[in-house]
Scaffold this motif. Structure first.
Motif, PDB file in Angstrom:
ATOM      1  N   UNK A   1     -18.604  58.566 -41.368  1.00 54.05           N
ATOM      2  CA  UNK A   1     -19.903  58.548 -42.040  1.00 54.05           C
ATOM      3  C   UNK A   1     -20.552  57.173 -41.959  1.00 54.05           C
ATOM      4  N   UNK A   2     -19.751  56.126 -41.988  1.00 51.23           N
ATOM      5  CA  UNK A   2     -20.288  54.771 -41.847  1.00 51.23           C
ATOM      6  C   UNK A   2     -20.948  54.585 -40.483  1.00 51.23           C
ATOM      7  N   UNK A   3     -20.267  55.051 -39.444  1.00 50.59           N
ATOM      8  CA  UNK A   3     -20.813  54.925 -38.095  1.00 50.59           C
ATOM      9  C   UNK A   3     -22.089  55.752 -37.938  1.00 50.59           C
ATOM     10  N   UNK A   4     -22.026  56.994 -38.390  1.00 56.42           N
ATOM     11  CA  UNK A   4     -23.179  57.880 -38.227  1.00 56.42           C
ATOM     12  C   UNK A   4     -24.361  57.401 -39.079  1.00 56.42           C
ATOM     13  N   UNK A   5     -24.064  56.836 -40.230  1.00 53.73           N
ATOM     14  CA  UNK A   5     -25.128  56.301 -41.087  1.00 53.73           C
ATOM     15  C   UNK A   5     -25.874  55.174 -40.383  1.00 53.73           C
ATOM     16  N   UNK A   6     -25.137  54.281 -39.739  1.00 53.30           N
ATOM     17  CA  UNK A   6     -25.785  53.163 -39.047  1.00 53.30           C
ATOM     18  C   UNK A   6     -26.593  53.663 -37.847  1.00 53.30           C
ATOM     19  N   UNK A   7     -26.051  54.637 -37.131  1.00 54.79           N
ATOM     20  CA  UNK A   7     -26.771  55.209 -36.000  1.00 54.79           C
ATOM     21  C   UNK A   7     -28.113  55.780 -36.457  1.00 54.79           C
ATOM     22  N   UNK A   8     -28.102  56.503 -37.567  1.00 54.81           N
ATOM     23  CA  UNK A   8     -29.347  57.066 -38.082  1.00 54.81           C
ATOM     24  C   UNK A   8     -30.290  55.988 -38.610  1.00 54.81           C
ATOM     25  N   UNK A   9     -29.727  54.929 -39.164  1.00 52.25           N
ATOM     26  CA  UNK A   9     -30.564  53.852 -39.694  1.00 52.25           C
ATOM     27  C   UNK A   9     -31.376  53.183 -38.588  1.00 52.25           C
ATOM     28  N   UNK A  10     -30.700  52.835 -37.482  1.00 53.13           N
ATOM     29  CA  UNK A  10     -31.415  52.124 -36.421  1.00 53.13           C
ATOM     30  C   UNK A  10     -32.382  53.040 -35.671  1.00 53.13           C
ATOM     31  N   UNK A  11     -32.237  54.361 -35.864  1.00 56.88           N
ATOM     32  CA  UNK A  11     -33.191  55.305 -35.279  1.00 56.88           C
ATOM     33  C   UNK A  11     -34.318  55.660 -36.247  1.00 56.88           C
ATOM     34  N   UNK A  12     -34.266  55.047 -37.439  1.00 57.61           N
ATOM     35  CA  UNK A  12     -35.335  55.258 -38.404  1.00 57.61           C
ATOM     36  C   UNK A  12     -35.157  56.440 -39.318  1.00 57.61           C
ATOM     37  N   UNK A  13     -33.975  57.062 -39.298  1.00 55.17           N
ATOM     38  CA  UNK A  13     -33.715  58.212 -40.173  1.00 55.17           C
ATOM     39  C   UNK A  13     -33.111  57.699 -41.490  1.00 55.17           C
ATOM     40  N   UNK A  14     -33.952  57.052 -42.292  1.00 57.26           N
ATOM     41  CA  UNK A  14     -33.448  56.291 -43.427  1.00 57.26           C
ATOM     42  C   UNK A  14     -32.884  57.167 -44.549  1.00 57.26           C
ATOM     43  N   UNK A  15     -33.513  58.300 -44.799  1.00 55.05           N
ATOM     44  CA  UNK A  15     -33.024  59.172 -45.873  1.00 55.05           C
ATOM     45  C   UNK A  15     -31.648  59.718 -45.542  1.00 55.05           C
ATOM     46  N   UNK A  16     -31.466  60.198 -44.299  1.00 59.51           N
ATOM     47  CA  UNK A  16     -30.157  60.702 -43.879  1.00 59.51           C
ATOM     48  C   UNK A  16     -29.132  59.575 -43.850  1.00 59.51           C
ATOM     49  N   UNK A  17     -29.547  58.409 -43.395  1.00 57.78           N
ATOM     50  CA  UNK A  17     -28.647  57.264 -43.362  1.00 57.78           C
ATOM     51  C   UNK A  17     -28.142  56.930 -44.764  1.00 57.78           C
ATOM     52  N   UNK A  18     -29.037  56.896 -45.748  1.00 60.37           N
ATOM     53  CA  UNK A  18     -28.655  56.584 -47.124  1.00 60.37           C
ATOM     54  C   UNK A  18     -27.677  57.619 -47.666  1.00 60.37           C
ATOM     55  N   UNK A  19     -27.926  58.905 -47.336  1.00 56.52           N
ATOM     56  CA  UNK A  19     -27.042  59.976 -47.788  1.00 56.52           C
ATOM     57  C   UNK A  19     -25.627  59.804 -47.215  1.00 56.52           C
ATOM     58  N   UNK A  20     -25.547  59.435 -45.956  1.00 57.92           N
ATOM     59  CA  UNK A  20     -24.242  59.246 -45.310  1.00 57.92           C
ATOM     60  C   UNK A  20     -23.512  58.029 -45.864  1.00 57.92           C
ATOM     61  N   UNK A  21     -24.252  56.961 -46.132  1.00 62.71           N
ATOM     62  CA  UNK A  21     -23.625  55.785 -46.733  1.00 62.71           C
ATOM     63  C   UNK A  21     -23.087  56.114 -48.137  1.00 62.71           C
ATOM     64  N   UNK A  22     -23.816  56.948 -48.869  1.00 63.81           N
ATOM     65  CA  UNK A  22     -23.346  57.338 -50.197  1.00 63.81           C
ATOM     66  C   UNK A  22     -22.084  58.187 -50.097  1.00 63.81           C
ATOM     67  N   UNK A  23     -22.010  59.064 -49.085  1.00 65.84           N
ATOM     68  CA  UNK A  23     -20.798  59.853 -48.885  1.00 65.84           C
ATOM     69  C   UNK A  23     -19.633  58.952 -48.510  1.00 65.84           C
ATOM     70  N   UNK A  24     -19.894  57.928 -47.672  1.00 65.93           N
ATOM     71  CA  UNK A  24     -18.846  56.958 -47.344  1.00 65.93           C
ATOM     72  C   UNK A  24     -18.348  56.274 -48.618  1.00 65.93           C
TER      73      UNK A  24
END
Length: 217
Positions: A169-192
């Motif tokens: 989830x940490x890896x996927x969160x960062x991938x989404x962050x740099x692609x601008x998918x901030x809401x999904x990124x935040x959700x994944x970081x919270x799951x991590x």
């Protein structure tokens, strides 16, 4: 350091490797765990004091004297080489190192699959896909990155622990962050963040917990 001094150093490293590898003849365990770890520790010192290529020259010269390496031995060696090539190429995006990092990950994957030991080495197999994804991420090859992260995640889903899920989830969160998918990124970081509380709380996890919460915003 002059060319002559470099030559003397390389000659000395090979000589030390020969001496260390002589101990392989009295190895009594099924693999060479202690010996390989000692060689890797020595290689790490050489890399940090000098350069990657010299350390690998020492390691390869040592390994050439050892026979009957087990799968565990080989995985330990390939993983070490994979990580150091990744670190060598990461900051300046040096292609020759990053490509070798991917190649060693592929070697790990092929070794495990060829010996049909996917269940035994599920964690190592998953890490190999994750590590390939990490290289593709810094190369901005996002489709390749996601594909390898997904392959690693499939292995985690089969028999994975909360800690393995946290790493994904940490890896996927960062991938989404740099692609601008901030809401999904935040959700994944919270799951991590939540998954990390289910891990053994060592120093690394103590650092990962507040980092994940901070990244979640």
């Amino acid at each position: 350091m002059s060319f002559f001094d470099k030559g003397k150093l390389i000659f000395s490293l090979v000589g030390i490797a020969t001496l260390l590898s002589c101990n392989s003849s009295v190895e009594t365990t099924p693999d060479h765990t202690v010996q390989i770890r000692t060689l890797i520790d020595s290689t790490r010192v050489i890399i940090e004091k000098h350069k990657l290529e010299w350390g690998l020259l020492f390691l390869d010269a040592s390994l050439s004297k050892i026979t009957n390496l087990s799968i565990d031995d080989k995985l330990r060696i390939y993983n070490f080489k994979q990580r150091y090539h990744y670190w060598a190429g990461r900051d300046a995006l040096i292609a020759k190192y990053l490509n070798k990092s991917i190649a060693y990950s592929d070697t790990i994957i092929n070794l495990i699959k060829a010996n049909k030991v996917e269940d035994k080495y599920k964690t190592q197999l998953g890490d190999a896909f994750f590590n390939k994804g990490d290289v593709f991420l810094i190369q901005k090859k996002y489709e390749d990155c996601y594909r390898n992260y997904h392959l690693g995640k499939q292995l985690v889903n089969k028999k994975g622990t909360a800690c393995e899920n946290a790493r994904f989830n940490s890896r996927l969160a960062y991938l989404n962050y740099i692609q601008g998918n901030y809401k999904l990124s935040a959700s994944l970081y919270m799951q991590e963040y939540r998954d990390n509380f289910k891990c053994t709380l060592d120093n690394k996890i103590f650092g990962d917990i507040p980092a994940a919460l901070n990244n979640a915003g």
